[in-house]
Design a protein around this motif. Structure first.
Motif, PDB file in Angstrom:
ATOM      1  N   SER B 189       0.767  -1.261  -0.111  1.00 53.46           N
ATOM      2  CA  SER B 189      -0.100   0.033  -0.256  1.00 53.46           C
ATOM      3  C   SER B 189       1.112   1.253  -0.223  1.00 53.46           C
ATOM      4  O   SER B 189       0.142   2.701  -0.330  1.00 53.46           O
ATOM      5  CB  SER B 189      -1.062   0.050   0.882  1.00 53.46           C
ATOM      6  OG  SER B 189       0.224   0.033   2.286  1.00 53.46           O
ATOM      7  N   CYS B 190       2.122   1.128   0.396  1.00 54.59           N
ATOM      8  CA  CYS B 190       3.166   2.047   0.484  1.00 54.59           C
ATOM      9  C   CYS B 190       3.405   2.379  -0.943  1.00 54.59           C
ATOM     10  O   CYS B 190       2.949   3.704  -1.403  1.00 54.59           O
ATOM     11  CB  CYS B 190       4.149   2.171   1.134  1.00 54.59           C
ATOM     12  SG  CYS B 190       4.895   0.723   0.283  1.00 54.59           S
ATOM     13  N   PRO B 226       0.956   0.936   6.993  1.00 53.79           N
ATOM     14  CA  PRO B 226       0.159   0.740   8.148  1.00 53.79           C
ATOM     15  C   PRO B 226       1.239  -0.204   8.945  1.00 53.79           C
ATOM     16  O   PRO B 226       1.365  -0.151  10.371  1.00 53.79           O
ATOM     17  CB  PRO B 226      -0.748  -0.522   7.887  1.00 53.79           C
ATOM     18  CG  PRO B 226      -0.615  -1.677   6.137  1.00 53.79           C
ATOM     19  CD  PRO B 226       0.528  -0.496   5.769  1.00 53.79           C
ATOM     20  N   LYS B 229       6.277   1.581   8.021  1.00 49.46           N
ATOM     21  CA  LYS B 229       7.980   1.328   7.248  1.00 49.46           C
ATOM     22  C   LYS B 229       8.383   2.325   6.382  1.00 49.46           C
ATOM     23  O   LYS B 229       9.881   1.518   5.840  1.00 49.46           O
ATOM     24  CB  LYS B 229       8.141  -0.432   7.569  1.00 49.46           C
ATOM     25  CG  LYS B 229       8.350  -0.929   8.962  1.00 49.46           C
ATOM     26  CD  LYS B 229       8.742  -0.882   9.226  1.00 49.46           C
ATOM     27  CE  LYS B 229      10.054  -1.327  10.762  1.00 49.46           C
ATOM     28  NZ  LYS B 229      10.661  -0.953  11.307  1.00 49.46           N
ATOM     29  N   VAL B 230       8.017   2.923   5.509  1.00 50.69           N
ATOM     30  CA  VAL B 230       8.963   4.153   4.926  1.00 50.69           C
ATOM     31  C   VAL B 230       8.622   5.119   6.043  1.00 50.69           C
ATOM     32  O   VAL B 230       7.884   6.151   6.909  1.00 50.69           O
ATOM     33  CB  VAL B 230       8.311   4.699   3.847  1.00 50.69           C
ATOM     34  CG1 VAL B 230       8.555   5.083   3.201  1.00 50.69           C
ATOM     35  CG2 VAL B 230       7.021   3.294   3.275  1.00 50.69           C
TER      36      VAL B 230
HETATM   37  S1  SF4 Z   1       6.893  -0.026   3.458  1.00 46.57           S
HETATM   38 FE1  SF4 Z   1       7.198  -2.200   3.473  1.00 46.57          FE
HETATM   39  S2  SF4 Z   1       5.725  -2.897   5.048  1.00 46.57           S
HETATM   40 FE2  SF4 Z   1       4.864  -1.070   4.424  1.00 46.57          FE
HETATM   41  S3  SF4 Z   1       3.080  -1.272   2.759  1.00 46.57           S
HETATM   42 FE3  SF4 Z   1       5.131  -1.253   1.436  1.00 46.57          FE
HETATM   43  S4  SF4 Z   1       6.388  -3.253   1.221  1.00 46.57           S
HETATM   44 FE4  SF4 Z   1       4.398  -3.114   2.648  1.00 46.57          FE
END
Ligand code: SF4
Ligand code: HEM
Ligand code: SF4
Lengths: 258, 574
Positions: B189-190, B226, B229-230
């Motif tokens: 979703s990022c 969610p 992690k970005v």
């Molecule tokens: S940053 Fe990583 S954990 Fe978050 S939606 Fe993107 S791929 Fe998934």
């Protein structure tokens, strides 16, 4: 030279064109356009990494939530208004049945409201820049210059409108400024139409030229990459790595660069 | 069927001792620069606890991930495309720096500069955001080991879902650690939230990356993920995230966090999956069915039909073989002991976890019973609803059945192997009770308990046609001779002819030079080439700019300030 030739400017009052006028309204616009276009090309080629909004929302959110939308929506309406006023010839609106009075009232009303929104938003943003510690320390000299010029342009534009329409008897810039603006793009610049324009309008136009000159070298570049493509692209982007990052097969000296 | 390969990870939570080595080594490798001081691509959370950033799991508040709309279609929880663009000027759901924590350093200089005085000088904490003195009151693992949990415990989002009783006594009941990295989701979703399309999923190995040249700082991805992690680099104005250490993985070596993990609890390997099924699986109506739905997306790498399709879709032969040997496939599918983290976010995460049996074992042992006895353990799993419910909230959207099954399998392994290790006759009834054979249990024990390096990491190198380069790396021939391409980037025909060395190799040499030589790295070896991966953003690395005219060159004695003088702090770009 062009089909749009002389008839377009027929309404412009004739004025004596001095050398200064020629420099300001003929030479300068082309210099600015060149700097604006080439500046963006240069920045895009050599500083893609620096091409960002440099959002400061991580530091502060409360003021930004009010100021930034106010400013941005305001300035986008102002931008549209300028396109409407400068690019669309008066003949077209008249032909479409919009009377001068109707046009004028809407333009001034909408323009003033949008202009005030922009100004209020800008005031909040600048106040925030100055008073919120982390935001202030992330403000570069470049930002300060940009803010100064931007504020100047907006203030001059607003005061020109207010002075001419609310205080004065009204001024139809579509008879003078707009033909000049279009003539620049038709490569047939008519300094004459600008010569007799009220001083505030002329200063506003000059300050705008200054803004466009520094534009490619400031954070304002973010506008040119406004993400409209998002509306149509697929949600998930897939890319192959051998065309991008990481390892490549060895290239020998006699191979042509890829 | 369209086959794609995904680099995936499994962590065995029973073995995590919460030492944070993974976090620290990751930070040293990737985020020890200004602008990302507060960023931990790898962080370790104590559970129960709030996590980092605080309460990131509360999606009613942060609105990360995907959700189903009224018509049952998958949509971004924070709103679709039009809504994103309308709120782009001020993101309504962006965590502030306070939700992470305000990073700080100490005034170490006063320790050495202070004049002779009665009291010992102290190094006061100073904010890395505002530069002012500050009072440290939160960090990435402030509630480590349940520290202060009496005050902050009830703010655990997961605990809220569990029964009332737990809330009062949870910290006496159990505790474990949850190391987290980016999930490199199948349905990220990022990436879907990024207005400029700068976040992409690599077709070869599924690693999700941010293209730093295309990121424009719209900061919508931070909201979109969610798992939070970005991260937003506040100096460069660009998003950054865990890279799955792609320069290492591409040459077949594990990520930094895995390689340095003290508990040796991380597994890396490939999963083959059917891209065409991802959207359907992510749109499964019931949250609790998402775990099985995601398992349904994976493809059996031993199935001849899958192999044929994979070859048709361009998965190299050695990758298919690697997928067959993949520890991830074994843990998720063969032994069924790994579970996804928060499948209800519907991003199809690809870092899975083996839930910890230790909370149960501890209770059995503390009550004076035999904690290796299968009967005792099974009974305890049934009786101890609290840990099971909590784990279910983390790994199966609240459905205790799969967690139960995993814990039983782990318990069975524990007692079956005890008999074997003590030289007694194994009790074949134990594996039978969890639907396995004794042999399977033994193999699982091999993978989980012995966990040999080669079994934990099955990482095929990026390209079969580059395989010879790996040999060069392994045998250290040809790359490390003075002036060779691995050292300086100079081939026989001038700079960069002969191609670039893999980043991993370059880093290896760089670090070795740093550690073994008296002169600053790169002084005479670099000859005009700069490795920015090793640059912490301060000062000017030599060779970044050509020497000034007339000057014999930069460096000590030249025009550059020393690397740590702070005089050349990077200015944010305009
Ligand atoms: S940053 Fe990583 S954990 Fe978050 S939606 Fe993107 S791929 Fe998934
Ligand atoms: C449609 C196009 C545009 C988009 C999508 C856009 C978007 C943004 C975004 C996301 C920010 C960052 C806000 C933050 O989080 O700090 C920003 C900042 C800014 N934008 Fe725009 N913008 C657009 C057009 C413009 C225009 C036309 C101008 C001015 C002429 C402008 C001037 C600014 C300024 C001055 C800032 C800095 C605000 C601050 O932090 O003080 N933008 N813009
Ligand atoms: S290094 Fe390993 S054992 Fe230590 S905290 Fe990280 S995952 Fe846990």
């Amino acid at each position: 030279m062009t089909a749009t030739g002389p008839s377009m400017y027929s309404g412009a009052p004739a004025h004596q064109v001095t050398t200064t006028d020629t420099l300001l309204w003929v030479a300068l616009p082309y210099v600015v356009i060149a700097v604006f276009v080439l500046g963006h090309v240069w920045r895009y080629r050599y500083d893609k990494f620096g091409w960002t909004t440099r959002s400061s929302q991580l530091y502060e959110s409360r003021l930004l939530r009010v100021g930034s939308p106010l400013f941005h929506f305001g300035i986008l309406v102002v931008l549209l208004g300028h396109i409407g006023g400068l690019v669309v010839p008066k003949r077209w609106t008249t032909a479409a049945g919009v009377s001068e009075h109707m046009y004028h009232v809407t333009a001034v009303a909408l323009g003033t409201v949008a202009g005030l929104c922009t100004l209020a938003g800008l005031a909040i943003l600048i106040y925030r820049r100055r008073t919120v510690g982390p935001v202030f320390s992330a403000t570069t000299r470049n930002d300060k210059l940009m803010y100064a010029v931007l504020t100047l342009v907006i203030l001059l534009g607003l005061s020109a409108t207010v002075a001419a329409n609310l205080l004065g008897g009204g001024y139809d810039y579509r008879e003078t400024v707009s033909p000049w603006f279009r003539s620049v793009f038709f490569l047939h610049p008519r300094a004459g139409s600008m010569a007799g324009v009220p001083i505030l309008f002329r200063l506003h136009a000059l300050s705008a030229l200054l803004l466009f000159t520094i534009w490619p070298f400031t954070r304002l570049v973010h506008m040119l990459t406004a993400p409209v493509g998002y509306l149509t692209r697929p949600y998930i982007v897939y890319r192959s790595h051998d065309t991008t990052l990481g390892r490549r097969p060895p290239r020998r000296g006699w191979d042509l660069p890829r | 069927m369209r086959v794609m390969a995904q680099m995936a990870m499994v962590m065995n939570l029973d073995k995590c001792i919460g030492c944070h080595t993974c976090s620290v080594t990751c930070k040293q490798a990737w985020t020890n620069r200004s602008g990302v001081e507060y960023v931990w691509f790898n962080n370790v959370e104590t559970r129960p606890g709030q996590g980092y950033p605080r309460q990131y799991e509360d999606q009613e508040r942060w609105r990360g991930g995907w959700t189903l709309n009224k018509r049952g279609r998958l949509t971004l929880k924070a709103g679709g495309r039009a809504r994103k663009l309308l709120t782009i000027f001020a993101n309504p759901k962006l965590p502030s720096i306070g939700d992470y924590y305000e990073p700080w350093t100490y005034d170490y200089e006063t320790l050495t500069d202070a004049p002779l005085q009665e009291h010992t000088p102290v190094a006061r904490p100073r904010s890395l955001i505002s530069g002012k003195y500050m009072k440290v009151s939160w960090s990435a693992n402030w509630d480590d080991d349940l520290g202060g949990s009496a005050e902050t415990g009830e703010r655990d989002v997961v605990l809220r879902e569990v029964s009332e009783k737990v809330k009062l006594e949870f910290d006496q009941t159990f505790m474990f650690y949850l190391p987290r990295i980016c999930e490199h989701c199948l349905n990220p979703s990022c990436a879907a939230s990024c207005p400029s399309g700068a976040i992409y999923k690599r077709t070869e190995d599924g690693i999700v990356l941010v293209d730093q040249d295309r990121c424009r700082g719209w900061r919508m991805c931070v909201t979109g993920c969610p798992y939070k992690k970005v991260y937003f680099n506040h100096r460069t104005g660009k998003a950054e995230k865990c890279t799955f250490c792609f320069p290492r993985v591409e040459v077949g070596i594990p990520t930094v966090c895995s390689e340095t993990c003290v508990g040796r609890l991380r597994y890396i390997g490939l999963m083959l999956y059917d891209v065409d099924k991802v959207l359907d699986a992510a749109s499964t109506p019931d949250d609790t069915d998402l775990y099985e739905a995601q398992r349904g997306v994976f493809l059996d790498p031993h199935d001849p039909e899958v192999i044929a399709a994979a070859e048709r879709d361009g998965v190299p032969r050695d990758w298919i073989e690697a997928a067959q040997r993949s520890p991830i496939w074994a843990l998720i599918n063969t032994y069924k002991v790994a579970l996804p983290l928060h499948p209800e976010y519907r991003t199809m995460p690809m870092v899975w976890y083996i839930p910890p049996l230790s909370p149960v074992v501890d209770v059995v042992r503390d009550t004076g019973h035999d904690a290796e006895n299968a009967g005792n353990l099974f009974a305890a799993i049934d009786a101890l609803r609290i840990p099971v419910d909590y784990l279910a909230q983390l790994f199966t959207a609240g459905d205790p059945a799969p967690v139960d099954a995993v814990l039983r399998r782990l318990a069975a392994m524990r007692s079956y192997m005890r008999d074997l290790n003590l030289g007694r006759d194994p009790d074949e009834a134990i594996p039978a009770r969890v639907g396995m054979t004794g042999e399977q249990i033994y193999e699982m024990y091999h993978l989980l308990a012995l966990a040999k390096y080669d079994a934990r990491y099955v990482i095929p190198a990026a390209h079969a046609e580059d395989a010879h380069k790996l040999e060069e790396l392994a045998t250290e021939c040809s790359l490390d001779y003075e002036g060779g391409p691995g050292m300086t980037g100079w081939g026989p025909f001038g700079e960069t002819s002969g191609g670039a060395a893999p980043i991993a190799v370059e880093n290896f040499h760089m670090l070795r030079q740093r550690q073994t030589s008296d002169v600053p790295a790169g002084r005479e070896h670099l000859r005009g080439r700069v490795n920015l991966l090793n640059w912490d953003g301060k000062g000017l690395p030599e060779g970044l700019f050509p020497p000034r005219g007339g000057d014999e060159g930069p460096g000590p004695g030249g025009t550059n300030p020393p690397a740590d003088s702070g005089a050349a702090e990077t200015e944010p770009k305009p």
